[in-house]
Enzyme design. Sequence first.
Site, PDB file in Angstrom:
ATOM      1  CB  THR A 207      -4.867  -4.891   3.631  1.00 55.17           C
ATOM      2  OG1 THR A 207      -4.968  -4.807   5.040  1.00 55.17           O
ATOM      3  CG2 THR A 207      -5.166  -6.289   3.130  1.00 55.17           C
ATOM      4  CG  ASP A 208      -2.880   0.162   7.017  1.00 52.23           C
ATOM      5  OD1 ASP A 208      -2.984   1.065   6.164  1.00 52.23           O
ATOM      6  OD2 ASP A 208      -2.804   0.390   8.235  1.00 52.23           O
ATOM      7  CG  LEU A 209       3.747  -2.280   3.368  1.00 53.74           C
ATOM      8  CD1 LEU A 209       4.360  -2.087   4.740  1.00 53.74           C
ATOM      9  CD2 LEU A 209       4.336  -3.509   2.703  1.00 53.74           C
TER      10      LEU A 209
END
Length: 302
Positions: A207-209
Amino acid sequence: MTGRPIAEPTAGLPVPPALAAAAESEGRAGWLATLPGTVTRLTQAWELTVEMPFAPGGQTAWGAPVRDRAGSERVLKVAWRHPEAEHEADGLRAWAGLGAVRLHAVERTADTIALLLERCRPGTPLAARPEPEQDEVIAGLLRRMWIAPPAGYPFRSLAAMCAQWADEFSAQVAAAPAVIDPGLARDGLAPFRALPATDGPAVLLVTDLHAGNVLAARREPWLLIDPKPHVAAGGDRAYDATQHLLNCTERLRADPAGLATRMAGLLDVEPVRLRRWLFARCVLESPGEPVLAEVARRIPID
């Protein structure tokens, strides 16, 4: 990332300015005051030798290079508890070094999560590389890290995260209607709420790559740090590309549809689905970055 002195010490412990400022603004002064004692206790319990903290460091965690009793290089990360960090350790344990740094130890208390992590050497951020190369590295990591979540997993669902963000966006627009065209707001909210409701096997998402959270390493060429794992109950992987796309500012503004199509091809996800996710995220991010409203209008979603 390099360890070096970068801040005034708190009771003898150097604290990066960004962390100190965030702690003050978030009402975490009490937590910050206990940080030196927490670090001391952890270094004793885990038998660590601590170097100067990383600079510039993060806003919610204190991190520094350390060596364990055997002389192996590690990273000590001490964060105040907040929802985005709650399951970082669980995600790293599930991935077990697959595309991400390895977790060596974890401790949770009422207000703190401490992690002992694999250290990346040389640790150069992927953000230093050209963006087309970033696309390929990030796609390669995601394809490997999209695994079935372990039985009894603690992770929050993608649907719950999107519902919370959608509610916050709706409240923001209701309080200040001029921040965005009402029709565009409705058009963005609808897919953001609907897209997570898909059928299929569950998959673990990062989700926060983005390129700032990927570091050059020796065990693998690139490794992820600081994941925020969620589970897509319907197996919708396409969301996971959106943060990287939003960070590619110039290419996103120049050709958002082409950028999404390129990334969809690298990830082997449906291009139209990724475009819909990107459209929705641009809409929801636009009150803070108005140019994204115009970007959203140029993304075909059919």
